[in-house]
Design a protein around this motif. Sequence first.
Motif, PDB file in Angstrom:
ATOM      1  N   MET A   1       0.644  -1.322   0.070  1.00 25.17           N
ATOM      2  CA  MET A   1      -0.085  -0.069  -0.277  1.00 25.17           C
ATOM      3  C   MET A   1       0.929   1.320   0.051  1.00 25.17           C
ATOM      4  SD  MET A   1      -3.441   0.836   0.023  1.00 25.17           S
ATOM      5  CE  MET A   1      -4.125  -0.437   0.807  1.00 25.17           C
ATOM      6  N   LEU A   2       0.770   2.082  -0.928  1.00 24.77           N
ATOM      7  CA  LEU A   2       1.408   3.512  -1.097  1.00 24.77           C
ATOM      8  C   LEU A   2       1.007   4.318   0.127  1.00 24.77           C
ATOM      9  CD1 LEU A   2       1.284   4.251  -4.818  1.00 24.77           C
ATOM     10  CD2 LEU A   2       3.131   2.863  -3.341  1.00 24.77           C
ATOM     11  N   THR A   7       0.836   8.910  -2.933  1.00 26.81           N
ATOM     12  CA  THR A   7      -0.367   8.821  -4.081  1.00 26.81           C
ATOM     13  C   THR A   7      -0.672  10.407  -4.300  1.00 26.81           C
ATOM     14  OG1 THR A   7      -1.556   7.010  -2.911  1.00 26.81           O
ATOM     15  CG2 THR A   7      -2.875   8.489  -3.981  1.00 26.81           C
ATOM     16  N   HIS A  11      -0.800  11.897  -8.187  1.00 22.69           N
ATOM     17  CA  HIS A  11      -1.507  12.704  -8.838  1.00 22.69           C
ATOM     18  C   HIS A  11      -1.128  14.114  -9.408  1.00 22.69           C
ATOM     19  CE1 HIS A  11      -5.068  10.515  -6.542  1.00 22.69           C
ATOM     20  NE2 HIS A  11      -4.364   9.705  -7.078  1.00 22.69           N
ATOM     21  N   ILE A 116       0.055  -2.248  -9.169  1.00 20.13           N
ATOM     22  CA  ILE A 116      -0.225  -2.105  -8.018  1.00 20.13           C
ATOM     23  C   ILE A 116      -0.857  -0.763  -7.579  1.00 20.13           C
ATOM     24  CG2 ILE A 116       1.517  -3.704  -6.839  1.00 20.13           C
ATOM     25  CD1 ILE A 116       2.983  -1.126  -5.910  1.00 20.13           C
ATOM     26  N   PHE A 117      -0.606  -0.021  -8.814  1.00 19.15           N
ATOM     27  CA  PHE A 117      -1.253   1.542  -8.679  1.00 19.15           C
ATOM     28  C   PHE A 117      -1.291   2.164 -10.274  1.00 19.15           C
ATOM     29  CE2 PHE A 117      -1.615   6.289  -8.392  1.00 19.15           C
ATOM     30  CZ  PHE A 117      -2.337   6.365  -7.333  1.00 19.15           C
ATOM     31  N   ALA A 119      -2.798   5.304 -13.010  1.00 18.68           N
ATOM     32  CA  ALA A 119      -3.548   6.598 -12.882  1.00 18.68           C
ATOM     33  C   ALA A 119      -3.696   7.004 -14.558  1.00 18.68           C
ATOM     34  CB  ALA A 119      -2.775   7.705 -12.196  1.00 18.68           C
ATOM     35  N   TRP A 130      -8.082   6.563 -11.296  1.00 14.96           N
ATOM     36  CA  TRP A 130      -6.830   5.970 -10.635  1.00 14.96           C
ATOM     37  C   TRP A 130      -7.439   4.860  -9.506  1.00 14.96           C
ATOM     38  CZ3 TRP A 130      -6.069   6.308  -5.095  1.00 14.96           C
ATOM     39  CH2 TRP A 130      -7.101   7.313  -4.357  1.00 14.96           C
ATOM     40  N   GLN A 132      -5.626   1.737  -6.577  1.00 17.10           N
ATOM     41  CA  GLN A 132      -4.531   0.972  -5.872  1.00 17.10           C
ATOM     42  C   GLN A 132      -4.903  -0.483  -5.922  1.00 17.10           C
ATOM     43  OE1 GLN A 132      -1.403   1.726  -2.508  1.00 17.10           O
ATOM     44  NE2 GLN A 132      -2.980   3.073  -2.563  1.00 17.10           N
ATOM     45  N   GLU A 229     -10.550  -2.942 -10.182  1.00 13.90           N
ATOM     46  CA  GLU A 229     -10.880  -2.429  -8.893  1.00 13.90           C
ATOM     47  C   GLU A 229     -12.157  -1.922  -8.517  1.00 13.90           C
ATOM     48  OE1 GLU A 229      -9.030  -2.600  -5.999  1.00 13.90           O
ATOM     49  OE2 GLU A 229      -7.773  -4.084  -6.864  1.00 13.90           O
TER      50      GLU A 229
END
Length: 268
Positions: A1-2, A7, A11, A116-117, A119, A130, A132, A229
């Motif tokens: 997890m960021l 994050t 952005h 994992i992430f 955007a 976006w 995660q 997600e």
Amino acid sequence: MLLASDTAAIHAAIRAAGDLFLPNFRRLPVPQTMPDLQARLADIEARCLAALQGALAEAFPNTPWLAADEFALSADATALPAEYWLCDAMDGAIQYVQQLPGWTINLVLMRQAEPIFAAIYDPLAQELFWAQAGAGAFVNEAPLHPSTKREPGGMVAVFEHTHGLDQDMMLRQRVSQGLENLLGNYGVVRNYGPHGLQLAYIGAGRLDVFLQVGRDLENWLPGLLIAREAGAEVLTAAGQPWHWAADSLLVTAPGLGSAFVSYGYDSQ
């Protein structure tokens, strides 16, 4: 997890990179020769990548960058770094140079061969999609949810295809078969350009079905994480669970994937 700070940095970086291109949109002439087009596309790629790398260097000093073409040449995911940025820079750059909407800035952080992430920023709409892994998907700060439609006549399906159809007649036939099934079973069939934005739109409930026959992994990954997600169904065109080596992608609102396969799509 960021971390929340990481994050926020992503952005800010992707918004700034996309907004760089707003002042000249529809102000530069449309290229009329192939050399001019190639030069314009190369300039867009270089400017966008430099902006993203510069903005994220402090927050992610040890994370390497892979361009989409470098990633595409790697047949073995285990040979890639444990963590890296995969950047297509401007997805839909041809739309930008043609003075059309539908160009986005795409970025995905990969770890152990999984996104994992991700955007996807649409500068014209000022929308940042976006997600995660394990934490949901959003447009700006609003959660994404796929559509709940059940009548095919009221659904909007989209399709994509890879390059090289003129060299691979079997692939061309598979693409044609997939498109024919879309046309025969859904009320509206369209193509809206950037892969990632179309996949994000599945997650947002703006589109219902996305189909691409032929491998295009580097273009799929950012939107794939966002759609998944959000709760979308992610399969191969033959209705099997999607996997890294798959040469097709079917992303739909929940429960629609098996219905498409039942319409008779044949992956062979």
